[in-house]
Design a protein around this motif. Structure first.
Motif, PDB file in Angstrom:
ATOM      1  N   GLU A 129       0.767  -1.141   0.075  1.00 31.57           N
ATOM      2  CA  GLU A 129      -0.033   0.064   0.158  1.00 31.57           C
ATOM      3  C   GLU A 129       0.849   1.059  -0.104  1.00 31.57           C
ATOM      4  N   GLN A 130       2.153   1.270   0.776  1.00 29.83           N
ATOM      5  CA  GLN A 130       2.840   2.528   0.668  1.00 29.83           C
ATOM      6  C   GLN A 130       3.401   2.665  -0.469  1.00 29.83           C
ATOM      7  N   ILE A 131       3.864   1.575  -1.086  1.00 32.08           N
ATOM      8  CA  ILE A 131       4.375   1.761  -2.698  1.00 32.08           C
ATOM      9  C   ILE A 131       3.618   2.314  -3.514  1.00 32.08           C
ATOM     10  N   GLN A 132       2.521   1.640  -3.622  1.00 29.67           N
ATOM     11  CA  GLN A 132       1.314   1.839  -4.684  1.00 29.67           C
ATOM     12  C   GLN A 132       0.890   3.202  -4.250  1.00 29.67           C
ATOM     13  N   SER A 133       0.715   3.969  -3.182  1.00 32.41           N
ATOM     14  CA  SER A 133       0.213   5.233  -2.972  1.00 32.41           C
ATOM     15  C   SER A 133       0.928   6.282  -3.576  1.00 32.41           C
ATOM     16  N   GLY A 134       2.250   5.949  -4.130  1.00 28.08           N
ATOM     17  CA  GLY A 134       2.966   6.792  -4.750  1.00 28.08           C
ATOM     18  C   GLY A 134       4.003   7.963  -3.781  1.00 28.08           C
ATOM     19  N   ALA A 135       3.636   7.687  -2.624  1.00 33.89           N
ATOM     20  CA  ALA A 135       4.460   8.445  -1.655  1.00 33.89           C
ATOM     21  C   ALA A 135       5.826   8.295  -1.669  1.00 33.89           C
ATOM     22  N   LEU A 136       6.400   6.983  -2.179  1.00 38.49           N
ATOM     23  CA  LEU A 136       7.686   6.820  -2.295  1.00 38.49           C
ATOM     24  C   LEU A 136       8.490   7.073  -3.716  1.00 38.49           C
ATOM     25  N   ASP A 137       7.707   7.441  -4.596  1.00 36.09           N
ATOM     26  CA  ASP A 137       8.012   7.516  -6.027  1.00 36.09           C
ATOM     27  C   ASP A 137       9.431   8.433  -6.254  1.00 36.09           C
ATOM     28  N   SER A 138       9.176   9.541  -5.390  1.00 41.22           N
ATOM     29  CA  SER A 138      10.475  10.403  -5.559  1.00 41.22           C
ATOM     30  C   SER A 138      11.816   9.632  -4.757  1.00 41.22           C
ATOM     31  N   ASP A 139      11.488   9.284  -3.876  1.00 37.25           N
ATOM     32  CA  ASP A 139      12.882   8.574  -2.968  1.00 37.25           C
ATOM     33  C   ASP A 139      13.281   7.409  -4.066  1.00 37.25           C
ATOM     34  N   LEU A 140      12.200   6.658  -4.558  1.00 37.01           N
ATOM     35  CA  LEU A 140      12.788   5.306  -5.392  1.00 37.01           C
ATOM     36  C   LEU A 140      13.364   5.836  -6.543  1.00 37.01           C
ATOM     37  N   SER A 141      12.930   6.709  -7.191  1.00 36.27           N
ATOM     38  CA  SER A 141      13.438   7.507  -8.679  1.00 36.27           C
ATOM     39  C   SER A 141      14.806   7.859  -8.311  1.00 36.27           C
ATOM     40  N   ASP A 142      15.149   8.368  -7.180  1.00 33.21           N
ATOM     41  CA  ASP A 142      16.399   8.893  -7.012  1.00 33.21           C
ATOM     42  C   ASP A 142      17.415   8.000  -6.098  1.00 33.21           C
ATOM     43  N   SER A 143      17.276   6.778  -5.931  1.00 34.53           N
ATOM     44  CA  SER A 143      17.991   5.838  -5.193  1.00 34.53           C
ATOM     45  C   SER A 143      18.762   5.058  -6.020  1.00 34.53           C
ATOM     46  N   ASP A 144      20.005   4.855  -5.519  1.00 33.27           N
ATOM     47  CA  ASP A 144      21.111   3.696  -5.980  1.00 33.27           C
ATOM     48  C   ASP A 144      20.570   2.387  -5.666  1.00 33.27           C
ATOM     49  N   ALA A 145      20.266   2.428  -4.356  1.00 37.66           N
ATOM     50  CA  ALA A 145      20.198   1.074  -3.737  1.00 37.66           C
ATOM     51  C   ALA A 145      18.771   1.103  -2.697  1.00 37.66           C
ATOM     52  N   VAL A 146      17.929   0.298  -2.673  1.00 36.31           N
ATOM     53  CA  VAL A 146      16.615   0.020  -2.082  1.00 36.31           C
ATOM     54  C   VAL A 146      16.642  -1.242  -1.012  1.00 36.31           C
ATOM     55  N   ILE A 147      16.844  -1.074   0.348  1.00 41.21           N
ATOM     56  CA  ILE A 147      16.871  -2.179   1.047  1.00 41.21           C
ATOM     57  C   ILE A 147      15.683  -2.504   1.772  1.00 41.21           C
ATOM     58  N   VAL A 148      15.233  -3.585   1.902  1.00 42.71           N
ATOM     59  CA  VAL A 148      13.916  -3.978   2.347  1.00 42.71           C
ATOM     60  C   VAL A 148      13.964  -5.019   3.551  1.00 42.71           C
ATOM     61  N   SER A 149      13.370  -4.727   4.590  1.00 39.91           N
ATOM     62  CA  SER A 149      13.161  -5.623   5.468  1.00 39.91           C
ATOM     63  C   SER A 149      11.693  -5.803   5.845  1.00 39.91           C
ATOM     64  N   ILE A 150      11.087  -7.198   5.431  1.00 37.13           N
ATOM     65  CA  ILE A 150       9.755  -7.389   5.475  1.00 37.13           C
ATOM     66  C   ILE A 150       9.375  -8.734   5.929  1.00 37.13           C
ATOM     67  N   GLY A 151       8.336  -9.018   6.546  1.00 35.97           N
ATOM     68  CA  GLY A 151       7.856 -10.304   6.598  1.00 35.97           C
ATOM     69  C   GLY A 151       7.799 -10.797   8.159  1.00 35.97           C
ATOM     70  N   GLY A 152       8.505 -10.277   8.915  1.00 38.13           N
ATOM     71  CA  GLY A 152       8.459 -10.595  10.546  1.00 38.13           C
ATOM     72  C   GLY A 152       7.028 -10.362  11.202  1.00 38.13           C
ATOM     73  N   ASN A 153       6.371  -9.160  10.798  1.00 38.59           N
ATOM     74  CA  ASN A 153       5.088  -8.978  11.125  1.00 38.59           C
ATOM     75  C   ASN A 153       3.904  -9.895  10.641  1.00 38.59           C
ATOM     76  N   ASP A 154       4.171 -10.653   9.579  1.00 43.84           N
ATOM     77  CA  ASP A 154       3.150 -11.322   8.902  1.00 43.84           C
ATOM     78  C   ASP A 154       3.143 -12.779   9.444  1.00 43.84           C
ATOM     79  N   LEU A 155       4.340 -12.979  10.195  1.00 44.71           N
ATOM     80  CA  LEU A 155       4.394 -14.323  11.031  1.00 44.71           C
ATOM     81  C   LEU A 155       4.508 -14.331  12.382  1.00 44.71           C
ATOM     82  N   LEU A 156       5.431 -13.518  13.003  1.00 45.39           N
ATOM     83  CA  LEU A 156       5.803 -13.549  14.210  1.00 45.39           C
ATOM     84  C   LEU A 156       4.773 -13.224  15.170  1.00 45.39           C
ATOM     85  N   ASP A 157       4.214 -12.280  14.816  1.00 48.30           N
ATOM     86  CA  ASP A 157       2.957 -11.951  15.937  1.00 48.30           C
ATOM     87  C   ASP A 157       1.986 -13.012  16.134  1.00 48.30           C
ATOM     88  N   ILE A 158       1.749 -14.078  15.352  1.00 52.65           N
ATOM     89  CA  ILE A 158       1.015 -15.119  15.326  1.00 52.65           C
ATOM     90  C   ILE A 158       1.654 -16.176  16.430  1.00 52.65           C
TER      91      ILE A 158
END
Length: 337
Positions: A104-133
């Protein structure tokens, strides 16, 4: 008469000089500089990337906790990269984000400027999908923060029933994550020309080694999530295998002893080294604009060839006439004597 001719010649020379000033330029050229680390990097994802639990961290500021791996690398690269590079680190990770939230954050367009100007995009995701359960399961089983539980109150049949129920919930979450990681990678790669990296998820629940039912379950499910991250990498992103360096070190690198799944300061240092190694293995570049030596423009060259509109020829003629007249005058003066 001589003075008048000399003045005319001088004026013509000055005119040519002024003309020539408009016919020169200082050329600019792009110079590409190779570097091991990215001039501009963007961190996305969840509380791990945001630096949750570290000194200085707040929900609204990811830049004030110096021990987070994003900020460790920011300081390191600021010192390493030259001033004309202008290193930039942007951290838009949000504590509590699931893979669905990141989409949702990506598709909102809120990151478009930062993404277009970045040489590297580092992502940490998935922990909240599982670990809370999974933490909910531990609470239901009565397991405390030492990894122990009250055997008198423990019912193996209830525990087995809980695991069967949770197994279905976790599998559904994993199936959704597999779909989401595809969308995340595709959306990011569409919006940036930089390199995208996705970190694997370490297993903090290995800490509860006294209860193999939990550790086996956790290892299996988190292992499956990491397999999904690796198997989808041919879509165009690189994998940073944080999980491998955390294996067997949950007590040392996380706060799980306090029932907190997040990395501690030592854990962030390990992640920083993992990310740094992945970035250096890629290599980056940046471009500067540099000025060359003053030179004639194309119009300047034409003007000189044509006598700057006749001016140069006129100057030459005037100077020639002047010299001849001076000589003639001198001859007359000599004859008169």
């Amino acid at each position: 008469m001589l003075r008048r001719i000399t003045a005319v010649a001088g004026a013509l020379v000055m005119a040519v000089g002024l003309c020539s000033c408009t016919m020169t330029e200082i050329p600019e050229r792009e110079v590409v500089h190779n570097t091991e680390v990215p001039p501009k990097m963007l961190f996305l994802g969840d509380s791990i990337a945001a630096g949750y639990g570290l000194e200085g961290y707040t929900l609204t500021d990811n830049y004030n906790c110096p021990d987070s791996y994003a900020n460790i690398l920011k300081e390191r690269y600021n010192a390493e990269l030259p001033d004309d590079c202008g290193h930039v680190m942007v951290n838009k990770a949000v504590s509590g984000y699931t893979s669905g939230d990141l989409i949702e954050q990506i598709q909102s367009g809120a990151l478009d400027s930062d993404l277009s100007d970045s040489d590297a995009v580092i992502v940490s995701i998935g922990g909240n999908d599982l670990l809370d359960i999974m933490l909910g399961l531990l609470n239901s089983l009565g397991i405390d923060d030492t990894g122990s539980f009250d055997t008198a109150q423990f019912d193996i049949f209830s525990a087995a029933s809980m695991f069967m129920s949770m197994d279905g919930d976790v599998d559904k979450a994993l199936e959704q994550f597999d779909d989401n990681i595809k969308v995340i990678s595709d959306e990011l790669l569409e919006r940036t020309e930089g390199t995208v990296y996705i970190q694997t998820l370490y297993d903090p629940l290995e800490y509860f080694s006294k209860f193999s039912m939990v550790t086996d379950f956790s290892a299996k499910k988190i292992g499956r999530l990491n397999t999904m991250i690796k198997d989808n990498s041919p879509r165009g992103y690189k994998v940073i295998d944080v999980a491998a360096d955390f294996k067997g070190k949950a007590a040392e690198l996380t706060r799980i002893a306090d029932y907190d799944i997040h990395p501690n300061e030592a854990g962030h240092k390990v992640i920083a080294e993992d990310v740094d190694a992945a970035l250096r293995a890629t290599g980056f570049s940046y471009t500067t604009i540099e000025q060359g030596e003053k030179q004639l423009t194309a119009d300047g060259k034409k003007a000189i060839a044509a006598g700057c509109g006749g001016g140069a020829a006129a100057v030459i003629a005037a100077v020639t006439v002047t010299v001849l007249m001076i000589r003639k005058r001198r001859r007359k003066s000599t004859s008169a004597e």
